[in-house]
Write an enzyme that holds these catalytic residues in place. Sequence first.
Site, PDB file in Angstrom:
ATOM      1  N   HIS A 106       0.848  -1.202   0.000  1.00 19.72           N
ATOM      2  CA  HIS A 106       0.000   0.000   0.000  1.00 19.72           C
ATOM      3  C   HIS A 106       0.875   1.240   0.000  1.00 19.72           C
ATOM      4  O   HIS A 106       1.860   1.316   0.736  1.00 19.72           O
ATOM      5  CB  HIS A 106      -0.895  -0.001   1.243  1.00 19.72           C
ATOM      6  CG  HIS A 106      -1.985  -1.024   1.153  1.00 19.72           C
ATOM      7  ND1 HIS A 106      -3.270  -0.708   0.797  1.00 19.72           N
ATOM      8  CD2 HIS A 106      -1.968  -2.355   1.340  1.00 19.72           C
ATOM      9  CE1 HIS A 106      -4.004  -1.803   0.775  1.00 19.72           C
ATOM     10  NE2 HIS A 106      -3.234  -2.822   1.102  1.00 19.72           N
ATOM     11  N   GLY A 135       7.132 -22.494   7.066  1.00 21.80           N
ATOM     12  CA  GLY A 135       5.823 -22.016   7.505  1.00 21.80           C
ATOM     13  C   GLY A 135       5.879 -20.595   8.046  1.00 21.80           C
ATOM     14  O   GLY A 135       6.901 -20.157   8.578  1.00 21.80           O
ATOM     15  N   LYS A 159      15.046  -8.799   1.453  1.00 25.03           N
ATOM     16  CA  LYS A 159      16.146  -8.678   0.477  1.00 25.03           C
ATOM     17  C   LYS A 159      16.310 -10.015  -0.237  1.00 25.03           C
ATOM     18  O   LYS A 159      15.938 -11.059   0.309  1.00 25.03           O
ATOM     19  CB  LYS A 159      17.447  -8.338   1.199  1.00 25.03           C
ATOM     20  CG  LYS A 159      17.442  -6.959   1.820  1.00 25.03           C
ATOM     21  CD  LYS A 159      18.852  -6.486   2.139  1.00 25.03           C
ATOM     22  CE  LYS A 159      18.838  -5.030   2.563  1.00 25.03           C
ATOM     23  NZ  LYS A 159      18.107  -4.822   3.818  1.00 25.03           N
ATOM     24  N   ARG A 173      18.400 -13.295   7.269  1.00 15.03           N
ATOM     25  CA  ARG A 173      19.833 -13.238   6.937  1.00 15.03           C
ATOM     26  C   ARG A 173      20.272 -14.632   6.511  1.00 15.03           C
ATOM     27  O   ARG A 173      19.805 -15.631   7.074  1.00 15.03           O
ATOM     28  CB  ARG A 173      20.659 -12.837   8.160  1.00 15.03           C
ATOM     29  CG  ARG A 173      20.301 -11.476   8.719  1.00 15.03           C
ATOM     30  CD  ARG A 173      21.116 -10.381   8.022  1.00 15.03           C
ATOM     31  NE  ARG A 173      20.821  -9.088   8.596  1.00 15.03           N
ATOM     32  CZ  ARG A 173      20.019  -8.162   8.032  1.00 15.03           C
ATOM     33  NH1 ARG A 173      19.428  -8.415   6.885  1.00 15.03           N
ATOM     34  NH2 ARG A 173      19.818  -6.990   8.607  1.00 15.03           N
ATOM     35  N   LYS A 176      23.512 -20.119   5.966  1.00 15.57           N
ATOM     36  CA  LYS A 176      24.251 -21.237   5.360  1.00 15.57           C
ATOM     37  C   LYS A 176      24.254 -21.088   3.844  1.00 15.57           C
ATOM     38  O   LYS A 176      23.309 -20.529   3.276  1.00 15.57           O
ATOM     39  CB  LYS A 176      23.619 -22.586   5.724  1.00 15.57           C
ATOM     40  CG  LYS A 176      23.801 -22.971   7.167  1.00 15.57           C
ATOM     41  CD  LYS A 176      23.259 -24.361   7.458  1.00 15.57           C
ATOM     42  CE  LYS A 176      23.465 -24.658   8.947  1.00 15.57           C
ATOM     43  NZ  LYS A 176      22.926 -25.952   9.355  1.00 15.57           N
TER      44      LYS A 176
HETATM   45  C1  LIG Z   1      15.941 -23.276   8.711  1.00 19.71           C
HETATM   46  C2  LIG Z   1      15.677 -24.732   9.059  1.00 19.71           C
HETATM   47  C3  LIG Z   1      15.349 -25.495   7.787  1.00 19.71           C
HETATM   48  C4  LIG Z   1      16.858 -25.394   9.755  1.00 19.71           C
HETATM   49  O1  LIG Z   1      18.013 -25.254   9.046  1.00 19.71           O
HETATM   50  P1  LIG Z   1      19.363 -25.803   9.694  1.00 19.71           P
HETATM   51  O2  LIG Z   1      20.395 -25.575   8.660  1.00 19.71           O
HETATM   52  O3  LIG Z   1      19.189 -27.202  10.189  1.00 19.71           O
HETATM   53  O4  LIG Z   1      19.554 -24.784  10.900  1.00 19.71           O
HETATM   54  P2  LIG Z   1      20.145 -25.068  12.340  1.00 19.71           P
HETATM   55  O5  LIG Z   1      19.141 -25.798  13.147  1.00 19.71           O
HETATM   56  O6  LIG Z   1      21.517 -25.634  12.197  1.00 19.71           O
HETATM   57  O7  LIG Z   1      20.234 -23.598  12.908  1.00 19.71           O
HETATM   58  C5  LIG Z   1      21.227 -22.689  12.496  1.00 19.71           C
HETATM   59  C6  LIG Z   1      20.958 -21.358  13.203  1.00 19.71           C
HETATM   60  O8  LIG Z   1      19.789 -20.765  12.638  1.00 19.71           O
HETATM   61  C7  LIG Z   1      18.826 -20.541  13.656  1.00 19.71           C
HETATM   62  N1  LIG Z   1      17.521 -20.840  13.083  1.00 19.71           N
HETATM   63  C8  LIG Z   1      17.122 -22.000  12.520  1.00 19.71           C
HETATM   64  N2  LIG Z   1      15.877 -21.875  12.057  1.00 19.71           N
HETATM   65  C9  LIG Z   1      15.480 -20.629  12.344  1.00 19.71           C
HETATM   66  C10 LIG Z   1      14.283 -19.916  12.107  1.00 19.71           C
HETATM   67  N3  LIG Z   1      13.271 -20.489  11.480  1.00 19.71           N
HETATM   68  N4  LIG Z   1      14.214 -18.641  12.516  1.00 19.71           N
HETATM   69  C11 LIG Z   1      15.257 -18.054  13.155  1.00 19.71           C
HETATM   70  N5  LIG Z   1      16.428 -18.679  13.404  1.00 19.71           N
HETATM   71  C12 LIG Z   1      16.522 -19.958  13.011  1.00 19.71           C
HETATM   72  C13 LIG Z   1      19.197 -21.491  14.780  1.00 19.71           C
HETATM   73  O9  LIG Z   1      18.711 -21.013  16.020  1.00 19.71           O
HETATM   74  C14 LIG Z   1      20.694 -21.470  14.695  1.00 19.71           C
HETATM   75  O10 LIG Z   1      21.170 -20.280  15.271  1.00 19.71           O
HETATM   76  P3  LIG Z   1      22.509 -20.271  16.215  1.00 19.71           P
HETATM   77  O11 LIG Z   1      23.585 -20.834  15.355  1.00 19.71           O
HETATM   78  O12 LIG Z   1      22.687 -18.825  16.553  1.00 19.71           O
HETATM   79  O13 LIG Z   1      22.172 -21.158  17.353  1.00 19.71           O
HETATM   80  C15 LIG Z   1      14.583 -24.932  10.131  1.00 19.71           C
HETATM   81  O14 LIG Z   1      15.021 -24.337  11.357  1.00 19.71           O
HETATM   82  C16 LIG Z   1      13.260 -24.336   9.748  1.00 19.71           C
HETATM   83  O15 LIG Z   1      12.994 -23.136   9.959  1.00 19.71           O
HETATM   84  N6  LIG Z   1      12.434 -25.208   9.190  1.00 19.71           N
HETATM   85  C17 LIG Z   1      11.136 -24.834   8.701  1.00 19.71           C
HETATM   86  C18 LIG Z   1      10.091 -25.842   9.159  1.00 19.71           C
HETATM   87  C19 LIG Z   1       8.757 -25.505   8.564  1.00 19.71           C
HETATM   88  O16 LIG Z   1       8.444 -24.370   8.284  1.00 19.71           O
HETATM   89  N7  LIG Z   1       7.948 -26.531   8.353  1.00 19.71           N
HETATM   90  C20 LIG Z   1       6.643 -26.375   7.689  1.00 19.71           C
HETATM   91  C21 LIG Z   1       6.806 -26.506   6.203  1.00 19.71           C
HETATM   92  S1  LIG Z   1       5.363 -26.293   5.316  1.00 19.71           S
END
Ligand SMILES: CC(C)(COP(=O)(O)OP(=O)(O)OC[C@H]1O[C@@H](n2cnc3c(N)ncnc32)[C@H](O)[C@@H]1OP(=O)(O)O)[C@@H](O)C(=O)NCCC(=O)NCCS
Length: 190
Positions: A106, A135, A159, A173, A176
């Site tokens: 908007h 999600g 971004k 941010r 990985k």
């Molecule tokens: C991002 C994701 C895929 C995990 O990835 P990963 O590479 O295994 O990440 P890790 O668990 O090693 O976490 C790495 C860092 O990111 C952070 N992090 C992971 N997921 C995060 C999220 N969703 N939001 C904020 N921070 C997150 C962790 O706290 C960790 O931080 P730290 O190093 O400061 O402790 C998972 O956390 C996620 O968000 N999955 C989504 C699940 C979902 O939405 N399911 C429904 C699908 S329809």
Amino acid sequence: MLRLVFNPRTARTRLWVRVFIYPFVIKKGKHSKIRSSVRLDLNPNNKFQIGSGSIIESGAIINNGIGDIVIGDNSMITCRAMILAPAIIGNNVVVGISSQVLGLTHDFNDISLSVKEQSVSGTQVTIKDGAWIGGNCCILQGVTIGEHSLVGAGSVVNKDVPPYSVAVGNPARVIKRYDFDKKEWVRVER
Ligand SMILES: CC(C)(COP(=O)(O)OP(=O)(O)OC[C@H]1O[C@@H](n2cnc3c(N)ncnc32)[C@H](O)[C@@H]1OP(=O)(O)O)[C@@H](O)C(=O)NCCC(=O)NCCS
């Protein structure tokens, strides 16, 4: 023209458009599915296309009022997700539960008017092939999510996310990236 198509009070497409015009507007590929509870607010002047094998799950909302929505092949728009045009979604993409792809925003520059009285504008969101949006994410206008990238649950992405990256948080941010030499995901120092 928009007033003819949409009820301005509810932003819902008028019944006559849904009944008589939608069959000509919706372009569906083979074996694609749009569940009956999906709310489709479609402007016949813009494209709405879903490729073969793709699915839009229950409770999703699709609105192409101010631009095109094109969804590629074998992609999944999961339950209660929302796509507001303009948005281009590639092949093999998952848009997670209750996530929002917001190509529309908007305008708010004129302070003599409420935001509701001002116009809306759109900048295309692009989600490239193989990307996965977790999600409850919010992908804001103009953003591109790169090929095979992941967005963690609950992230707000304002971004671009480069290809083969994992982005999390608000604002999102990159934490990985895939290292093609090591053949593994490696942490990115913040
Ligand atoms: C991002 C994701 C895929 C995990 O990835 P990963 O590479 O295994 O990440 P890790 O668990 O090693 O976490 C790495 C860092 O990111 C952070 N992090 C992971 N997921 C995060 C999220 N969703 N939001 C904020 N921070 C997150 C962790 O706290 C960790 O931080 P730290 O190093 O400061 O402790 C998972 O956390 C996620 O968000 N999955 C989504 C699940 C979902 O939405 N399911 C429904 C699908 S329809």
